[in-house]
Structure formats: C-alpha cells, structure tokens
Design an enzyme around this catalytic site. Structure first.
Site, PDB file in Angstrom:
ATOM      1  N   GLU A  29       0.848  -1.190   0.000  1.00 27.58           N
ATOM      2  CA  GLU A  29       0.000   0.000   0.000  1.00 27.58           C
ATOM      3  C   GLU A  29       0.887   1.245   0.000  1.00 27.58           C
ATOM      4  O   GLU A  29       2.008   1.219   0.539  1.00 27.58           O
ATOM      5  CB  GLU A  29      -0.882  -0.028   1.258  1.00 27.58           C
ATOM      6  N   GLU A 175     -12.629  -1.937   2.403  1.00 23.76           N
ATOM      7  CA  GLU A 175     -13.221  -1.751   3.748  1.00 23.76           C
ATOM      8  C   GLU A 175     -14.283  -0.644   3.768  1.00 23.76           C
ATOM      9  O   GLU A 175     -14.228   0.278   4.593  1.00 23.76           O
ATOM     10  CB  GLU A 175     -12.127  -1.453   4.777  1.00 23.76           C
ATOM     11  N   TYR A 246      -6.931  -8.768  11.596  1.00 24.67           N
ATOM     12  CA  TYR A 246      -5.602  -8.648  12.201  1.00 24.67           C
ATOM     13  C   TYR A 246      -5.676  -9.162  13.633  1.00 24.67           C
ATOM     14  O   TYR A 246      -6.662  -8.947  14.324  1.00 24.67           O
ATOM     15  CB  TYR A 246      -5.139  -7.190  12.192  1.00 24.67           C
ATOM     16  N   GLU A 294      -6.525  -9.263   3.537  1.00 23.94           N
ATOM     17  CA  GLU A 294      -5.683  -8.648   4.578  1.00 23.94           C
ATOM     18  C   GLU A 294      -5.709  -9.553   5.795  1.00 23.94           C
ATOM     19  O   GLU A 294      -6.765  -9.720   6.419  1.00 23.94           O
ATOM     20  CB  GLU A 294      -6.175  -7.243   4.955  1.00 23.94           C
TER      21      GLU A 294
HETATM   22  O1  AHR Z   1      -3.055  -2.891   6.127  1.00 24.69           O
HETATM   23  C1  AHR Z   1      -3.244  -1.702   6.843  1.00 24.69           C
HETATM   24  C2  AHR Z   1      -4.672  -1.183   6.744  1.00 24.69           C
HETATM   25  O2  AHR Z   1      -5.530  -2.064   7.426  1.00 24.69           O
HETATM   26  C3  AHR Z   1      -5.279  -1.105   5.377  1.00 24.69           C
HETATM   27  O3  AHR Z   1      -4.970   0.086   4.739  1.00 24.69           O
HETATM   28  C4  AHR Z   1      -6.747  -1.183   5.642  1.00 24.69           C
HETATM   29  O4  AHR Z   1      -7.463  -1.747   4.582  1.00 24.69           O
HETATM   30  C5  AHR Z   1      -6.856  -1.966   6.932  1.00 24.69           C
HETATM   31  O5  AHR Z   1      -7.646  -1.329   7.860  1.00 24.69           O
END
Ligand code: AHR
Length: 503
Positions: A29, A175, A246, A294
């Site tokens: 990114e 997102e 995450y 992600e």
């Molecule tokens: O990967 C970091 C960020 O996490 C990305 O930009 C976003 O899509 C997510 O919230």
C-alpha cells in the site's frame, strides 16, 4: 520435560481441496515506507536504474508471492489513479487523508507494474469506491487492459507503455464499512455501487475477476449483515467476497494469542455460511469464493504510530517488529487458510515490506527477514497442492476467548507432483513437547523425511538489522520411522514443517 501424545490420521481420500496459488499473495500500500524506502529508494546502493531496491526484490522473489494487492488499503479510497501516471515531473503531490501523509506520486501505477514484473508476481488492483465511482474505475481498467485505439489505452501508450498490463483481479474498493474510510458507505450504498462498477468492468471484459468488500473485521457491529446485504445486490456480478482480520496480543496472554487461528477459522466459517445463505436466497448455482486479502498480526506499532507527525512522505508507520511468538501465530493463521482451501482462493499477507511486513529495510541501509517471514516462506514454497483433512487426536486447553483449543495445530498438503506429504505443525504447549504418531491411510511413503523447526527462542525474540538471523528455522531430527510408522517430536512452543517423501 513432560510429553503429551497426539495422533494425526490422514487418508489420501480425505481431501479439503486444491490450493489456489493466490493463497500466498501479499499486499503493498502507499503507506509509510512500504513503497518509499521499501521497494523503491533511488539513490540506495542496491537500487537499479528505476530506483527499485534489488535486495528487496530478491527477498520478495524468494517468497514466491504470486500476487500483490495494490495500491491500498485505506489509501485507495481517496486516490486519483490519474495522478500516478504520465511524466513524473508533472504528477501532483497530494495529501493522503487515510494515513495523513503526503503522496508525491513519484512511484505510480506503471512503476508498480514494472516492479511486479521484475518480482515475478501479478497485480491485484484496487479501485477507489470511496470518493470515486464507476467512471474512474472503468477508465482505470481501460487504461490498464485495453490494447489501443481508445482515449485511456492511447494515453497509456503515450506514457511509454505499449503492451497492456492485462490485470485479471480487481478489488471493488476497500473496507467500505469502516468509519475510518474516506467515503464510507452503508451496505446498500456500497452494494449498489459494487454492482454497477462490476457491471461496467464485466461489460469491458467478462473474464476479469472481481472482489466485493466484506466487513473490515468480524468485530464490526455490522458483521455479517453487511455481507448479506452487499451480496444481496452484487452476488451475480462478483467472484469473491473479501475478508480482513488482524490479530494482536495487547493483553500479553500467549495462550489466547496462540489460539487466535480458532477465531480465524470461525470467521471464515461464518462468511462461508453467509455467502451460502445468499446463494440459497437467490436460488443461485454459483458458489461465492473468498479473498482473505488482509491478514496478519498487527499491534506492536500502535503506540508509536499515534506519535507520528502528519504530512510526510515515507513516515515510519505500522513498522511492527515481529517476535518468535508472532511467527508461531502466523504459522497457525496459515494453517487456517489451508484448512479452508476449498473456499479461500485468494489471500494476502498484509503487508510485504516495512508496513506490518515480513521484510524490513533501513533507508540507505540493509534489508532483512522478520521472524514471520519463515512460516510464510515455507507455506508459500511447500504448501501448494492438495490439502488433506487431518483427523486429530490431542489434548486441549480451555481458553476464555476461543474456548477449547487443541495444543496441536496441524495441516497436511500433498504436493502437485505427488512426491511429498508436507505437514505444518504448531505445538501451542508452553512446557510440554508433543509426540505425534501418524496413520497414513492410502498414502505410501518412501522411508525418507525431513523436519524443520522454529523452536527454543524467547517468545519475544526478534530479528533486527544487526541480528537478522536471531529467529530462524533449523533442521530437526525429531521425525523418525519405526515399525509402528512415522512419528515426530515437536518441542514446546514450536512451528514445524515435516516433509515425508511419498513412494
Ligand atoms: O493494512 C493496513 C490497513 O488495514 C489497510 O490500509 C486497511 O485496509 C486496513 O484497515
């Protein structure tokens, strides 16, 4: 040291599915030092004529990443792709609202495609559905993929790129449920926009593959209603639904952190169920596949990120330094993806360089492999093929967040040539080793096997520029064949890759 026993029962006919090679994708990114100071650093002693760091390219190639998602992430939701093409000196410097940074547009679309070619990878391109819509997305697809003879394709040619990029896989925004997103949408707004954008792109070329945005995390209050409503609008037009998640260990509770792949399993199962519910509702023959575009561990850098000054190029954002403990978790998360190979066809480790990444660099200095590089590397190189469904018999521990959690996390993959059975095994037990015995129904072995382990480190051990090899797998002699068959000894808190040669 105490030992617990486990048994893994595999059968040649107990098949989950074939891995799609895109399961081992990653993500770059325009964020922090992923691009500027990561893959691109003109003036660095390792930079080639285009400013691409050759040391970083070598590490990326080693990972055999089949596709890289680009250019965001949150960044894409207020990005004008036209700013990033044409003569560099004419490109505008813009404020990137997502990361409160300056985007100089020195490295843009065509530079990325040229880098991807050198890295031996494909692009997964995201379009901006935050501040923009159908027209900008269609123009981008035409610019990238149309041969010539139209406004946008001829513009690309005038920029020195004669051959179209032919990008196959496109993300319809990023997102879009997130309140932090520039141009956040309600599920109905986004579902309609995704449908219309998908319609336009498929009118251009029906064989292009499209990913609609699912929820940005399972913890979102709108999950899974978001999935259901969005797919209600665009099910027939899209090929994949995205998933993001995450993991963190803010509470410094290893037992819970190591169990988080149970949460990932449950998340995937819920999204599969939601997709299948929409399928049933629509009486559709099509089964929706998933793009887990992600996934990773992300928390170490949260506090330092809050202190970063805004409006710079290449700030030190999201620079998580990964521990041995994170590497064990990433091994478990990869197992979760493999366990769902029948539905998860695309996945992107977020991200690739410097920003929550397996590869780190210093500006003007070296590049190195973080601890999480290793489980990802071995899964990418040896985890492709037919995923078998292991029947596992092992003791559990009770965890307040994830419930009953087996001490052993296990997956098994038969490679495409049918030469090896590769097992990825993580021992979650903090003190006890696990003695695993195998029952291999219908799987004949040659008598040879190898065993690699990542074990014996302090849970908080990390690799740094000065100590790049502090956390690294070594060969183990823990796997042996006896009259009773194959058996492995897995050290406490260890990641293991066992490759048994097939007859
Ligand atoms: O990967 C970091 C960020 O996490 C990305 O930009 C976003 O899509 C997510 O919230």
């Amino acid at each position: 040291m105490n030992t617990i026993s486990a048994r893994i029962h595999l059968d040649a006919e107990f098949i989950i599915g074939e891995t799609d090679e895109r399961l081992f994708g990653s993500f770059l990114e325009h964020l922090g030092r992923a691009i500027y100071g990561g893959i691109y650093e003109p003036g660095h002693p390792e930079a080639d004529g285009k400013g691409f760091r050759k040391d970083v390219l070598a590490l990326v190639k080693e990972l055999k990443v089949p596709l890289v998602r680009y250019p965001g992430g949150n960044f894409v939701s207020s990005f004008n792709w036209e700013d990033s093409v044409g003569p560099v000196e004419k490109r505008p410097r813009r404020l990137d609202l997502a990361w409160r940074s300056v985007e100089p547009n020195e490295f843009g679309l065509n530079e990325f495609m040229s880098w991807a070619k050198e890295a031996g990878t494909q692009a997964m391109m995201a379009v901006n559905l935050g501040t923009r819509g159908v027209e900008a997305a269609s123009a981008l697809v035409e610019y990238c993929n149309h041969a010539s003879g139209s406004y946008w394709s001829d513009l690309r040619i005038s920029h020195g790129v004669k051959t179209p990029h032919n990008i196959r896989l496109w993300c319809l925004g990023n997102e879009m449920d997130g309140p932090w997103q520039v141009g956040q949408k309600t599920p109905d707004e986004y579902g309609r926009l995704a449908f219309e954008t998908a319609k336009a792109i498929k009118l251009f070329n029906p064989s292009l593959e499209l990913v609609a945005c699912g929820s940005s995390a399972p913890s979102m209050p709108t999950f899974p209603q978001w999935e259901s409503t969005v797919l209600g609008h665009c099910y027939d037009k899209v090929d994949y639904l995205s998933m993001h998640q995450y993991q963190n260990n803010h509470s410094d509770n290893s037992a819970t952190f190591l169990a988080c792949s149970r949460g990932m399993d449950a998340f995937i199962d819920s999204v599969v169920s939601t997709c299948d519910y929409v399928k049933a509702k629509k009486r559709s023959k099509k089964t929706m596949m998933l793009s887990f575009d992600e996934w990773n561990v992300w928390f170490h850098s949260n506090a330092s990120d809050r202190k970063q000054k805004p409006w710079n190029v290449g700030s030190h954002l999201l620079e998580d330094v990964y521990t041995f403990e994170d590497a064990l978790v990433v091994g478990c998360l990869l197992n979760s993806l493999l366990r769902h190979a029948d539905r998860v066809k695309v996945a992107c480790l977020a991200q690739l360089v410097n920003v929550i990444a397996p590869i780190m660099t210093e500006n003007g200095g070296p590049s190195w492999k973080q601890a999480i590089y290793w489980p990802f590397y071995y899964a990418s190189v040896y985890g492709r093929g037919t995923v078998l469904n292991p029947r596992l018999s092992v003791a559990h521990y009770e965890n307040e967040t994830y419930g009953e959690t087996p001490y052993l996390d296990a997956t098994a993959v038969r490679d495409e040539e049918g030469k090896y059975l590769t097992l990825f095994l993580i021992n979650r037990h903090p003190e006890e080793s696990i003695n695993v015995s195998y029952s291999l129904g219908g799987i004949a072995t040659s008598g040879k096997a190898s065993h690699l382990e990542l074990a014996g480190f302090d849970l908080k051990a990390v690799n740094t520029a000065r100590t790049p090899d502090a956390v690294k797998p070594v060969v183990s002699n823990g796997t042996k064949q006896s009259a009773d068959g194959w058996a492995s000894n897995l050290r406490p808190l260890s990641w293991n890759m066992i490759r048994i040669e097939l007859a």
